[in-house]
Design an enzyme around this catalytic site. Structure first.
Site, PDB file in Angstrom:
ATOM      1  N   GLU A  63      -5.969  -5.295  10.596  1.00 55.97           N
ATOM      2  CA  GLU A  63      -4.965  -4.254  10.789  1.00 55.97           C
ATOM      3  C   GLU A  63      -5.283  -3.484  12.071  1.00 55.97           C
ATOM      4  OE1 GLU A  63      -2.895  -3.053   6.990  1.00 55.97           O
ATOM      5  OE2 GLU A  63      -4.736  -1.896   6.993  1.00 55.97           O
ATOM      6  N   GLU A  83      -7.431   4.448   7.680  1.00 54.98           N
ATOM      7  CA  GLU A  83      -7.236   5.871   7.337  1.00 54.98           C
ATOM      8  C   GLU A  83      -8.464   6.434   6.642  1.00 54.98           C
ATOM      9  OE1 GLU A  83      -3.453   5.425   5.337  1.00 54.98           O
ATOM     10  OE2 GLU A  83      -2.532   4.878   7.246  1.00 54.98           O
ATOM     11  N   SER A 107       2.730  -2.346  10.518  1.00 52.13           N
ATOM     12  CA  SER A 107       4.183  -2.322  10.741  1.00 52.13           C
ATOM     13  C   SER A 107       4.879  -3.642  10.379  1.00 52.13           C
ATOM     14  CB  SER A 107       4.492  -1.896  12.183  1.00 52.13           C
ATOM     15  OG  SER A 107       4.057  -0.566  12.391  1.00 52.13           O
ATOM     16  N   LYS A 125       0.015   4.213  -0.388  1.00 53.77           N
ATOM     17  CA  LYS A 125      -0.691   5.388   0.155  1.00 53.77           C
ATOM     18  C   LYS A 125      -0.480   6.600  -0.760  1.00 53.77           C
ATOM     19  CE  LYS A 125      -0.150   3.406   4.699  1.00 53.77           C
ATOM     20  NZ  LYS A 125      -0.388   3.547   6.120  1.00 53.77           N
ATOM     21  N   GLY A 158       1.653   2.116  10.776  1.00 53.45           N
ATOM     22  CA  GLY A 158       2.589   3.226  10.644  1.00 53.45           C
ATOM     23  C   GLY A 158       3.264   3.639  11.939  1.00 53.45           C
ATOM     24  N   HIS A 207     -10.051   0.751   4.869  1.00 52.88           N
ATOM     25  CA  HIS A 207      -8.767   1.001   5.532  1.00 52.88           C
ATOM     26  C   HIS A 207      -9.003   1.991   6.668  1.00 52.88           C
ATOM     27  CE1 HIS A 207      -4.654   2.315   6.237  1.00 52.88           C
ATOM     28  NE2 HIS A 207      -4.257   1.229   5.597  1.00 52.88           N
ATOM     29  N   ASN A 248       0.864  -1.186   0.000  1.00 52.51           N
ATOM     30  CA  ASN A 248       0.000   0.000   0.000  1.00 52.51           C
ATOM     31  C   ASN A 248       0.899   1.234   0.000  1.00 52.51           C
ATOM     32  OD1 ASN A 248      -1.897   1.975   0.368  1.00 52.51           O
ATOM     33  ND2 ASN A 248      -2.408   1.421   2.486  1.00 52.51           N
TER      34      ASN A 248
END
Ligand code: PEP
Length: 255
Positions: free
Chosen positions: A171, A103, A215, A16, A177, A101, A14
């Site tokens: 996740e 985010e 991560s 991003k 991150g 996701h 990904n």
């Protein structure tokens, strides 16, 4: 009968909101020339403007597959300024799309309604959704990790029931991150529960995968991918570092 979980392990990068034409061209060239990365179980989720660059590589028989990071919830093309439809993603060679996701849930307030519409739009165009679920740190601390994840799945279960293939990415939000990885025991426990839930809820589904994301790096990928309950990994930051990403792809080959 073989288990719907028995297929090989997926690795999804990904990228991003990172990259430029020059960087993407260079990265795709490196991935296409690497024997561990140039494989059909490796997917690259590019920013939308660069999907066509990936499509050009596909025309030259690149082995990896193209994924998108988002799709419009509007199923049909039309007057929806700024949106990108599932049909357009399929048209530029996408095979899969990230949905839910954390985010998108956090910064764009995406919830049950919009995520369900996105899943429906993808199904209409035979695109594979990578449906992301995961709890916050506070929810884990409060003992609500499974309840949170189960609710996120239940919200879209009627849509998942329509799909011939289901991919769920676990996740934990606190691991994305941050450099903090869920312990192998926690991953094992959550994935076991997810597999049980999917088997129970989707008895007709031929292929299912539960991926881990949060991560994943070159130095922990092998141990995570070695868990029998882990059917692949979704990799953010480390996928932008091609040296690390190659090692993660190599780790998936051993499985
Ligand atoms: C992600 O974006 O899905 C992700 C897992 O990111 P990272 O690997 O950087 O934690």
């Amino acid at each position: 009968m073989s288990s719907p979980f028995s297929a090989g392990k997926l690795v999804i990068a990904n990228w991003k909101m990172h990259g430029s034409v020059t960087q993407v061209r260079a990265a795709l060239s490196v991935l296409s020339q690497d024997s561990a990365c140039n494989q059909s179980h490796i997917m690259i989720a590019l920013p939308t403007p660069y999907l066509l660059l990936a499509n050009e590589w596909q025309q030259q028989q690149a082995g990896w597959q193209i994924a998108a990071q988002d799709v419009s919830s509007f199923a049909e093309d039309g007057a929806f300024t700024g949106e990108v439809s599932a049909r357009m993603l399929a048209d530029v060679g996408c095979r899969a799309v990230l949905v839910g996701h954390s985010e998108r849930r956090q910064y764009f307030a995406e919830g049950q309604q919009v995520l369900s519409k996105k899943l429906k739009a993808l199904a209409q165009h035979h695109l594979l959704p990578i449906f992301c679920v995961g709890e916050s740190f506070a929810q884990r601390e409060a003992g609500l990790a499974w309840q949170t994840v189960e609710q996120q799945l239940d919200e879209v279960m009627p849509l998942l029931k329509e799909l011939p293939q289901v991919v769920v990415a676990y996740e934990p939000v606190w691991a994305i991150g941050t450099g903090k990885v869920a312990s192998l025991a926690d991953v094992e426990e959550m994935h076991t529960q997810l597999q049980k839930k999917l088997l129970h809820s989707l008895p007709a589904c031929a292929t299912m995968r539960v991926l881990y994301g949060g991560s994943v790096k070159a130095d922990n990928a092998e141990a995570i991918l070695a868990l029998p309950q882990v059917d692949g990994v979704l990799v953010g930051g480390a996928s932008l570092d091609l040296g690390q990403f190659k090692k993660i792809c190599q780790a998936s080959e051993k499985r």
